[in-house]
Design a protein around this motif. Structure first.
Motif, PDB file in Angstrom:
ATOM      1  N   ASN A  61      37.264  -6.035  54.863  1.00 40.41           N
ATOM      2  CA  ASN A  61      36.130  -6.949  54.924  1.00 40.41           C
ATOM      3  C   ASN A  61      35.630  -7.315  53.528  1.00 40.41           C
ATOM      4  OD1 ASN A  61      36.194  -6.858  57.740  1.00 40.41           O
ATOM      5  ND2 ASN A  61      34.693  -5.216  57.863  1.00 40.41           N
ATOM      6  N   LEU A  62      35.612  -6.339  52.628  1.00 40.97           N
ATOM      7  CA  LEU A  62      35.193  -6.596  51.251  1.00 40.97           C
ATOM      8  C   LEU A  62      36.131  -7.585  50.563  1.00 40.97           C
ATOM      9  CD1 LEU A  62      34.180  -3.031  49.974  1.00 40.97           C
ATOM     10  CD2 LEU A  62      32.662  -4.993  50.263  1.00 40.97           C
ATOM     11  N   VAL A  63      37.425  -7.411  50.810  1.00 45.83           N
ATOM     12  CA  VAL A  63      38.429  -8.290  50.199  1.00 45.83           C
ATOM     13  C   VAL A  63      38.263  -9.722  50.697  1.00 45.83           C
ATOM     14  CG1 VAL A  63      40.908  -8.807  50.132  1.00 45.83           C
ATOM     15  CG2 VAL A  63      40.109  -6.465  49.755  1.00 45.83           C
ATOM     16  N   VAL A  64      38.042  -9.872  52.007  1.00 48.78           N
ATOM     17  CA  VAL A  64      37.867 -11.209  52.578  1.00 48.78           C
ATOM     18  C   VAL A  64      36.567 -11.843  52.082  1.00 48.78           C
ATOM     19  CG1 VAL A  64      37.499 -12.506  54.708  1.00 48.78           C
ATOM     20  CG2 VAL A  64      39.267 -10.738  54.616  1.00 48.78           C
ATOM     21  N   GLU A  65      35.497 -11.053  52.046  1.00 49.68           N
ATOM     22  CA  GLU A  65      34.217 -11.611  51.585  1.00 49.68           C
ATOM     23  C   GLU A  65      34.304 -12.020  50.121  1.00 49.68           C
ATOM     24  OE1 GLU A  65      29.557 -11.101  52.365  1.00 49.68           O
ATOM     25  OE2 GLU A  65      30.736  -9.243  52.378  1.00 49.68           O
ATOM     26  N   ASP A  66      35.022 -11.251  49.321  1.00 47.38           N
ATOM     27  CA  ASP A  66      35.215 -11.604  47.916  1.00 47.38           C
ATOM     28  C   ASP A  66      35.897 -12.964  47.801  1.00 47.38           C
ATOM     29  OD1 ASP A  66      35.443 -10.848  44.954  1.00 47.38           O
ATOM     30  OD2 ASP A  66      37.558 -11.161  45.479  1.00 47.38           O
ATOM     31  N   ALA A  67      36.868 -13.214  48.678  1.00 50.11           N
ATOM     32  CA  ALA A  67      37.574 -14.502  48.665  1.00 50.11           C
ATOM     33  C   ALA A  67      36.656 -15.628  49.104  1.00 50.11           C
ATOM     34  CB  ALA A  67      38.799 -14.436  49.568  1.00 50.11           C
ATOM     35  N   LEU A  68      35.859 -15.387  50.146  1.00 50.21           N
ATOM     36  CA  LEU A  68      34.975 -16.420  50.667  1.00 50.21           C
ATOM     37  C   LEU A  68      33.892 -16.826  49.667  1.00 50.21           C
ATOM     38  CD1 LEU A  68      34.467 -15.345  54.403  1.00 50.21           C
ATOM     39  CD2 LEU A  68      35.911 -17.176  53.505  1.00 50.21           C
ATOM     40  N   ASN A  69      33.640 -15.981  48.673  1.00 47.73           N
ATOM     41  CA  ASN A  69      32.656 -16.313  47.648  1.00 47.73           C
ATOM     42  C   ASN A  69      33.195 -17.323  46.644  1.00 47.73           C
ATOM     43  OD1 ASN A  69      30.577 -14.654  48.605  1.00 47.73           O
ATOM     44  ND2 ASN A  69      31.345 -12.866  47.506  1.00 47.73           N
ATOM     45  N   ARG A 102      47.849  -8.634  47.402  1.00 47.95           N
ATOM     46  CA  ARG A 102      48.823  -8.695  46.306  1.00 47.95           C
ATOM     47  C   ARG A 102      48.181  -9.216  45.026  1.00 47.95           C
ATOM     48  NH1 ARG A 102      52.311  -9.588  50.725  1.00 47.95           N
ATOM     49  NH2 ARG A 102      51.743 -11.793  50.916  1.00 47.95           N
ATOM     50  N   ALA A 103      47.291 -10.192  45.158  1.00 49.71           N
ATOM     51  CA  ALA A 103      46.613 -10.745  43.983  1.00 49.71           C
ATOM     52  C   ALA A 103      45.729  -9.689  43.313  1.00 49.71           C
ATOM     53  CB  ALA A 103      45.779 -11.957  44.384  1.00 49.71           C
ATOM     54  N   ILE A 104      45.012  -8.912  44.118  1.00 53.53           N
ATOM     55  CA  ILE A 104      44.138  -7.876  43.565  1.00 53.53           C
ATOM     56  C   ILE A 104      44.949  -6.773  42.901  1.00 53.53           C
ATOM     57  CG2 ILE A 104      42.477  -6.052  44.163  1.00 53.53           C
ATOM     58  CD1 ILE A 104      41.411  -7.932  46.358  1.00 53.53           C
ATOM     59  N   LEU A 105      46.047  -6.374  43.546  1.00 59.65           N
ATOM     60  CA  LEU A 105      46.884  -5.312  42.978  1.00 59.65           C
ATOM     61  C   LEU A 105      47.562  -5.753  41.690  1.00 59.65           C
ATOM     62  CD1 LEU A 105      48.479  -3.880  46.249  1.00 59.65           C
ATOM     63  CD2 LEU A 105      46.856  -2.722  44.733  1.00 59.65           C
ATOM     64  N   GLY A 106      47.626  -7.054  41.466  1.00 66.40           N
ATOM     65  CA  GLY A 106      48.224  -7.570  40.232  1.00 66.40           C
ATOM     66  C   GLY A 106      47.210  -7.732  39.119  1.00 66.40           C
ATOM     67  N   ASP A 107      45.958  -7.355  39.380  1.00 66.02           N
ATOM     68  CA  ASP A 107      44.889  -7.508  38.388  1.00 66.02           C
ATOM     69  C   ASP A 107      44.081  -6.215  38.318  1.00 66.02           C
ATOM     70  OD1 ASP A 107      42.811  -8.235  36.758  1.00 66.02           O
ATOM     71  OD2 ASP A 107      41.928  -9.695  38.142  1.00 66.02           O
ATOM     72  N   GLU A 108      44.422  -5.341  37.384  1.00 65.50           N
ATOM     73  CA  GLU A 108      43.774  -4.036  37.281  1.00 65.50           C
ATOM     74  C   GLU A 108      42.296  -4.138  36.923  1.00 65.50           C
ATOM     75  OE1 GLU A 108      45.866  -1.321  34.810  1.00 65.50           O
ATOM     76  OE2 GLU A 108      47.767  -1.522  35.901  1.00 65.50           O
ATOM     77  N   ASP A 109      41.867  -5.303  36.437  1.00 66.90           N
ATOM     78  CA  ASP A 109      40.463  -5.483  36.075  1.00 66.90           C
ATOM     79  C   ASP A 109      39.617  -5.974  37.252  1.00 66.90           C
ATOM     80  OD1 ASP A 109      40.901  -4.760  33.396  1.00 66.90           O
ATOM     81  OD2 ASP A 109      41.532  -6.794  32.876  1.00 66.90           O
ATOM     82  N   HIS A 110      40.273  -6.268  38.371  1.00 71.23           N
ATOM     83  CA  HIS A 110      39.526  -6.745  39.535  1.00 71.23           C
ATOM     84  C   HIS A 110      38.638  -5.614  40.059  1.00 71.23           C
ATOM     85  CE1 HIS A 110      38.553  -8.447  43.442  1.00 71.23           C
ATOM     86  NE2 HIS A 110      39.098  -9.593  43.061  1.00 71.23           N
ATOM     87  N   PRO A 111      37.372  -5.911  40.369  1.00 72.73           N
ATOM     88  CA  PRO A 111      36.454  -4.843  40.829  1.00 72.73           C
ATOM     89  C   PRO A 111      36.913  -4.127  42.093  1.00 72.73           C
ATOM     90  CG  PRO A 111      35.504  -7.044  41.143  1.00 72.73           C
ATOM     91  CD  PRO A 111      36.693  -7.212  40.260  1.00 72.73           C
ATOM     92  N   LEU A 112      37.739  -4.779  42.918  1.00 70.41           N
ATOM     93  CA  LEU A 112      38.209  -4.144  44.146  1.00 70.41           C
ATOM     94  C   LEU A 112      39.552  -3.428  43.966  1.00 70.41           C
ATOM     95  CD1 LEU A 112      37.285  -6.849  46.829  1.00 70.41           C
ATOM     96  CD2 LEU A 112      36.104  -4.705  46.334  1.00 70.41           C
ATOM     97  N   TYR A 113      40.101  -3.487  42.769  1.00 70.81           N
ATOM     98  CA  TYR A 113      41.423  -2.871  42.517  1.00 70.81           C
ATOM     99  C   TYR A 113      41.474  -1.393  42.941  1.00 70.81           C
ATOM    100  CZ  TYR A 113      45.642  -1.400  40.005  1.00 70.81           C
ATOM    101  OH  TYR A 113      46.870  -0.882  39.687  1.00 70.81           O
TER     102      TYR A 113
END
Length: 212
Positions: A65-73, A36-47
């Motif tokens: 996995n990409l979404v989780v790894e992005d968070a863990l960073n 939900r956080a990524i979908l609310g940010d069109e500038d996010h690289p994973l959008y």
């Protein structure tokens, strides 16, 4: 400490995850919240990669996995995490092991909520969600409107008996290999049986702490 919560929809993972996070000073990581956080940010690289969520399509293991790894960073997750809703497959569990290993960390504990179909039906058929603040309640609480913001309480479209039973069976079929994966590993595996519709979150929390 890194803890994985397993359990079908309505098992109480979210509630217990937040309680445990506060108790042990960990961060509660929910994949639903991350999407939900990524979908609310069109500038996010994973959008662009998570757009399929809006279309109601399944998200591939690679994207999750990409979404989780992005968070863990992020720095906020360095002190420890409670994973809620992830991993859902053995492939995701293996990816999580690799992510943590690269950080000299590992999954320390797995808490598996073994919920009977009777309890699941009681919880989800009685679930009421605030249309404004998205707070979750149960019809047994007797609220006519949201006690937090006064919003209208609604029943989700997928909270019907047929859909719930289908989700329950799907979860059992998909999760059996994941349960075996963790049982055969070196993480502490704790099974919490939820077979009483009258058990409160405090009852479940006491059961978890006693087993820990």
């Amino acid at each position: 400490m890194y803890i994985v919560l397993l359990g079908p929809p309505g098992s109480g993972k979210g509630t217990q995850g937040q309680i445990l996070a506060k108790r042990f000073g960990l961060n509660h990581l929910s994949t639903g919240d991350l999407f939900r956080a990524i979908l609310g940010d069109e500038d996010h690289p994973l959008y662009p990669k998570v757009q399929v969520v809006k279309e109601g399509k399944l998200v591939s293991d690679d994207v999750v996995n990409l979404v989780v790894e992005d968070a863990l960073n992020k720095e906020e997750y360095e002190s420890g995490v409670i994973f809620d809703g992830y991993p859902r497959t053995v492939a995701q569990a293996e990816a999580l092991d690799d992510m943590l290993s690269s950080r000299d960390r590992k999954v320390d504990m797995v808490i598996d909520f073994d919920v009977t179909e009777e309890v699941l039906l009681d919880r989800l058929l009685g679930r009421r969600v605030c249309s404004s603040c998205k707070g979750v309640f149960h019809k047994k609480q007797g609220y006519d409107k949201c006690p937090k913001c006064g919003g209208k309480l609604i029943t989700r479209d997928d909270d019907n008996e047929e859909t719930i039973k289908e989700r329950f069976e799907e979860y059992k079929n998909k999760t059996a290999p994941l349960q075996q994966y963790y049982k055969s590993g070196d993480s502490k595996y704790i099974c919490i049986m939820v077979d009483d519709v009258d058990k409160t979150p405090d009852d479940i929390q006491k059961q978890i702490i006693d087993k820990i």
